[in-house]
Each structure stands twice: as structure tokens, then as C-alpha cells.
Design an enzyme around this catalytic site. Structure first.
Site, PDB file in Angstrom:
ATOM      1  N   HIS A 195       0.823  -1.202   0.000  1.00 57.29           N
ATOM      2  CA  HIS A 195       0.000   0.000   0.000  1.00 57.29           C
ATOM      3  C   HIS A 195       0.859   1.255   0.000  1.00 57.29           C
ATOM      4  CE1 HIS A 195      -2.989  -2.859   1.797  1.00 57.29           C
ATOM      5  NE2 HIS A 195      -3.760  -2.222   0.952  1.00 57.29           N
ATOM      6  N   GLU A 437       3.957 -14.171 -19.804  1.00 54.61           N
ATOM      7  CA  GLU A 437       4.505 -14.046 -18.461  1.00 54.61           C
ATOM      8  C   GLU A 437       5.056 -15.364 -17.939  1.00 54.61           C
ATOM      9  OE1 GLU A 437       1.270 -12.783 -15.909  1.00 54.61           O
ATOM     10  OE2 GLU A 437      -0.164 -13.828 -17.185  1.00 54.61           O
ATOM     11  N   ASP A 461       5.566 -11.138 -13.471  1.00 52.59           N
ATOM     12  CA  ASP A 461       5.553 -12.593 -13.310  1.00 52.59           C
ATOM     13  C   ASP A 461       6.645 -13.267 -14.133  1.00 52.59           C
ATOM     14  OD1 ASP A 461       3.621 -12.911 -11.415  1.00 52.59           O
ATOM     15  OD2 ASP A 461       1.982 -13.252 -12.812  1.00 52.59           O
ATOM     16  N   CYS A 508       3.475  -4.501 -20.136  1.00 50.23           N
ATOM     17  CA  CYS A 508       2.616  -3.882 -19.129  1.00 50.23           C
ATOM     18  C   CYS A 508       3.122  -4.069 -17.709  1.00 50.23           C
ATOM     19  CB  CYS A 508       1.187  -4.411 -19.240  1.00 50.23           C
ATOM     20  SG  CYS A 508       1.031  -6.191 -18.985  1.00 50.23           S
TER      21      CYS A 508
END
Length: 580
Positions: A195, A437, A461, A508
Site C-alpha cells: 500500500h 509471463e 511474473d 505492461c
């Protein structure tokens, strides 16, 4: 005497301020058995604490300034929704009634059971959402224990530049602190997906995470210099060091002003090659932030959030409404990723797909789960196809590892399209692409490229699977290396396969939004990037200052030398430095 500390830099920028420790104020949970006559009263007490906790969050949300990026408010909205999540509330009430436990213990057990589920999730981004569970339950517990003070600070109002040191910081606290004189965050735990990292980047506040024992090593009130890019923290700096970093601060302020002038300029290299810069978003409201930073479209829209924090899966109409809103809000193309959850997360009214696997990262997840639970997949696909005519949609399939998976998924999508046509609906035919990935998919990219309409490289990943490390794990995330020759070779193979087949290839993952890697990726042949909206202008600057033709020749030779001769590290470092 100065002290040099190193953690993980997650939000770029230089900050200078006085250390202020945010103490976790760990709660002591009483445990006792209720008399039978007191059980329903305890249930009422729990619901009262839940209502008060929601009121606190609404008060925080009301204080968010207008114009703040949408993902800031989204964290509070997520916590508000979780306050009503039945896996928390119903489980707690059930334990109060069945065990005659006091509310604090019942909530604590419900929390621990839910966190155990999140800990088994294979997706690093989703696994860190266990923090949401902890923060929500902690807020209710504080109300129950009449310990509602959110911040343990030396003063209620911070008036001088301050660096907050903590083990972890809740989203609500980050939002409140950002409105005071807090100039940086340093946490002892966390990673790039925590966070603190996400919110600090959105707010433009430098942050370093994973700096173990920071509060023990740094004195309260001590001057700190925080470098949110390198991950360094300098305590009690000497005069010359302070002067050096203040000059860097001033340079960064001027640099940010110059960046804003690039917003409406094309991402075109010195030698005239056009590069396309897209944004990763999670909510329809984020589309406006992406546009404000000059994004040409959306390269990744995650759909998992529709399925999270609920027992039943969303209906076709509910999904259609959500997809229609985001597609309509985006100016330009939008790539929507189909569901990327694992079998360890129940998304269909509590029906599980078998026991939780020992290693869910290598188990039934993403496209594998969708192909097993085709009813769930078809519902999502039908909603996507119905929404496609509202804009320029592409559909991306996650975790493809072989051609058979892609062809089976594509056949299901075509079957859904035919069903909708038979119902008299006019249905668009959005391009279907594969997310690369898994190393196997990168190696077999030339085969998959003959059937896919586009590729998107998910470096987060891909790097983890290639190097066999978990970047959320503090014990091994130091091994997370985007520049490992094996990773770069897989990226190159994918780009080359796409070029040979005449299909678009984008990236991405986080690597795409890090300007340190932009010149390297341009040299590998990448011309489509998708990233957090706040990274767009910096990457555009590097593109506009680069000669892609020269970079392609240089990077190709450099990577060949790294792979065959284990040489070229110094040249790679020079290439990266030129882009920063």
C-alpha cells in the site's frame, strides 16, 4: 556520525526532513467466554464497532482533496466495502454465537482465517491485498477496545518537513499524513506492491520500504535524507551531503516542470520512430488520470476487483455495466485482461475447485482456472463482447503457457460471440491476445504468434518465474533482477516473434514504467509501453531523447555478449544511466 541505510526504493524523489516514528501500538486482545444471556449483546457491540469504523473511513474519504488521483479514494472505498464483507462480518458473528467468544477474539480468528487464504494466492499483487484485511479488522478492533487513535505521533499537527518511519502504514493514515508536512515514508516491511508503495507513487511522495529495523536505528527527530529511487536513507547527514541533496531536489522540481510540457507532444524518437505509451488502470475513474498524463489508451485493465471480497461471482449484466463504463471512459484502445485469480480464491458462491495447492503459483490459476470453470469464463466473455462496441477493446488472456490453451480459449470466445449473435445482438470482434509471463510462452512465442492478434509482456511474473523468486517475500526479493540476461533474452524472443508474425507487442509490467529501462527496451525493439499513469511523462522524455536505430544495434550486440561471454555489465550500466 552519519548512518547510511538501504531498503527498496518504490517512489522516486529526494526528501529531507526530521524523523518521526509512527508506532504500531500493538493491540492486546482480551479473551473470555460469554454467558449465554450476553451473546446477542456482544453481537450488537460488534455491529456498533463496525458502524463506527465505517464512519471513520468516510471522514477520511471526505478529506481527500479534489483532483486527487482516483486510486487514492479507491483504497478507502475498498476498505469500506470490506467492512461489510460477509467473510469478515458473518464469520465473526458466527464465532460469537457458536463459541460464545468475545467480539475481539471472534474477529481476530475470522481475520486470521481470511489472511491464510490470501497468503496462498499466487499473484503477488493480489496476495499483498491481505494487508487490506489486516487494516480493516484492526480498525474495528480498535473501536471495540476503545483505542481509536489512528496515529501515534509526537504532535497532532505536523508543521515541519517530516519523514515518517513505521513498520507499515494504513492507506487512511497515508492520506491524512500526506495532507500535513510529511515529505517521505520509510517502512520496515513491504515491497513494490505494498500500500505504501502504490499510494506514495500516486501522491508523488518519495518512499523506501523493506528497511528492517529502521525505527531502532534512527533517532526520533534526527534529520534524514530519503532517496526514493535508489532506496537509500541517510541519517544525520553532514553539511556537504545535505547541500548536495538539496541541489538534487531543486533539479528535480525544475525537471518535473519541464515534463509537464511534454504532455501533448508525441512519443517520437530522435530518428522519427513513433512509440505508443498506454496506462495501466484498475477503475473507470483512473481513465481521467491516464488522459491527463498523456496516455494514448489503456494497455492493461484488471478485472479481478469485480470478483474480490464477495462470495458469489458477478453476473453478466454487472460485468457488462463495469466494462462498458471503463471502455466508454477511455479515449483510444483499451486492453482488458480476463480473470487472473487462482483456485485458492473462491469466486463462485463458495464452490471450491479442490484443496488449496501447496504451490498455487504453479497451479490452477488465470486462464487455467477459466478453462476449467468455463461457466464463469463464458459469463465474463459474454459481458466483454457486449461491451466491446463502446470503444476500441482488446481481450488479453493471462498466463498462457502453450498454444493449446490459447486456441481453446479463443474457441470459447468465438462460441460466446455466436451465442450473442443468435440472440440478435450486434457484436464486435475485439482482437484476442496473449499475455507473455511464463518462460515457456516466451520460448514458444513464434508458435503462439501465428494465432494471437497481439502480445503483452507481463514482466512482473515473467521475472519471478524465470528466476524462481517471490518478490513479495522479504527474504528473497533481493534476487528480483529485471536485467538478468535470461530475462532480457526472453523479452527479446517475444518481441522478435511478434515482429516476424506482424503483430503488436507491448509491455505492461513495472519494467515498462521505469525510465531507467526505457532505452534498453527500445533497443530490444519494444515500441508499445503500458504503465502507471504517473510514469508516462518521464518515459516519454527518454523516448524523445533517444535514437532507437542506434539503440537497437547497440543493445543487440550487448545482449549477445552478455549471454555468450558474460561480459558487458559496464556498458549496460552506462546505457541505463543515460536514460535516468
Amino acid at each position: 556520525m552519519s548512518l547510511w541505510l538501504s531498503g527498496i526504493g518504490v517512489s522516486r524523489g529526494i526528501a529531507i526532513g526530521r524523523a518521526q516514528k509512527l508506532h504500531s501500538d500493538e493491540l492486546e486482545i482480551p479473551e473470555y467466554t460469554l454467558a449465554a444471556a450476553d451473546v446477542e449483546g456482544e453481537v450488537v457491540r460488534f455491529y456498533g464497532a463496525q458502524r463506527r469504523a465505517k464512519e471513520q473511513l468516510r471522514e477520511v474519504r471526505a478529506r481527500i482533496p479534489l483532483g486527487t488521483p482516483g486510486d487514492i479514494a479507491a483504497f478507502i472505498d475498498t476498505h469500506l466495502l470490506m467492512m461489510d464483507d460477509r467473510s469478515i462480518t458473518d464469520a465473526t458473528v458466527a464465532r460469537i454465537r457458536s463459541d460464545r467468544s468475545n467480539a475481539e477474539v471472534a474477529l481476530q480468528k475470522a481475520r486470521d482465517a481470511l489472511i491464510a487464504v490470501f497468503n496462498q494466492m499466487e499473484d503477488p499483487y493480489l496476495r499483498t491485498r491481505r494487508d487490506d484485511v489486516e487494516h480493516v479488522c484492526d480498525r474495528i478492533l480498535r473501536v471495540l477496545l476503545k483505542s481509536e487513535r489512528q496515529l501515534t505521533l509526537k504532535s497532532d499537527a505536523i508543521t515541519e518537513p517530516t519523514v515518517i518511519l513505521s513498520d507499515d502504514i494504513t492507506p487512511a493514515d497515508i492520506i491524512l499524513l500526506a495532507q500535513q508536512s510529511v515529505v517521505a515514508f520509510v517502512t520496515e516491511y513491504g515491497g513494490p506492491l505494498s500500500h505504501t508503495a502504490i499510494l506514495a507513487r500516486s501522491l508523488g511522495i518519495p518512499a523506501v520500504v523493506g528497511l528492517h529495523n529502521a525505527r531502532r536505528l534512527v533517532r526520533e527527530g534526527e534529520q534524514l535524507i530519503v532517496d526514493g529511487e535508489s532506496g537509500h536513507v541517510l541519517a544525520d547527514p553532514e553539511v556537504l551531503a545535505t547541500a548536495f541533496y538539496r541541489r538534487r531536489q531543486q533539479q528535480q522540481v525544475q525537471h518535473r516542470k519541464r515534463l509537464t510540457q511534454l504532455r501533448d507532444m508525441p512519443a517520437e524518437s530522435v530518428d522519427g520512430i513513433r512509440v505508443h505509451l498506454h496506462a495501466n488502470i484498475e477503475l473507470p475513474e483512473d481513465a481521467a488520470v491516464a488522459s491527463a498524463n498523456g496516455a494514448e489508451g489503456v494497455g492493461l485493465y484488471r478485472t479481478e476487483f469485480l470478483f474480490m471480497n464477495r462470495k458469489g461471482q458477478p453476473s453478466e449484466d454487472e460485468q457488462y455495466d463495469a466494462y462498458s463504463r471503463v471502455v466508454s471512459a477511455v479515449k483510444g484502445p483499451i486492453t482488458i485482461r480476463t480473470l487472473d485469480l487462482g483456485a485458492d480464491k473462491q469466486v463462485d458462491s463458495g464452490r471450491s475447485h479442490g484443496p488449496t495447492p501447496n504451490n498455487p503459483a504453479l497451479g490452477l490459476r488465470a486462464i487455467r482456472l477459466c478453462l476449467k470453470d468455463q461457466e464463469m469464463f463464458r459469463t465474463q466473455v459474454r459481458a466483454l463482447l457486449r461491451a466491446a462496441h463502446h470503444g476500441q477493446m482488446k481481450i488479453m488472456l493471462p498466463m498462457i503457457s502453450n498454444l493449446a490453451e490459447f486456441r481453446q480459449a479463443a474457441a470459447i470466445i468465438e462460441s460466446c460471440r455466436e451465442e450473442l449473435r443468435q440472440q440478435g445482438l450486434v457484436i464486435a470482434s475485439p482482437p484476442i491476445g496473449a499475455m507473455i509471463e511464463v518462460p515457456a510462452a516466451a520460448i514458444a512465442a513464434s508458435m503462439i504468434a501465428r494465432h494471437a492478434r497481439f502480445f503483452s509482456i507481463g514482466t512482473n511474473d515473467l521475472i519471478q518465474y524465470t528466476l524462481a523468486i517471490d518478490r513479495v517475500d522479504d527474504e528473497v526479493n533481493y534476487l528480483y533482477d529485471p536485467l538478468h540476461p535470461a530475462v532480457l533474452q526472453l523479452v527479446r524472443l517475444t518481441i522478435q516473434a511478434g515482429a516476424a508474425a506482424g503483430i503488436d507487442v507491448s509491455m505492461c509490467g513495472e519494467m515498462a514504467g521505469d525510465p531507467r529501462y526505457t532505452r534498453l527496451l527500445l533497443g530490444l525493439g519494444l515500441t508499445e509501453f503500458s504503465m502507471h499513469p504517473t510514469s508516462l511523462l518521464e518515459v516519454k522524455r527518454v523516448v524523445r531523447e533517444s535514437s532507437i536505430g542506434d539503440l537497437r544495434s547497440k543493445v543487440s550486440q550487448l545482449l549477445d555478449r552478455m549471454i555468450t561471454q558474460a561480459e558487458g555489465a559496464d556498458e549496460l550500466e552506462a546505457l541505463l544511466s543515460a536514460g535516468s
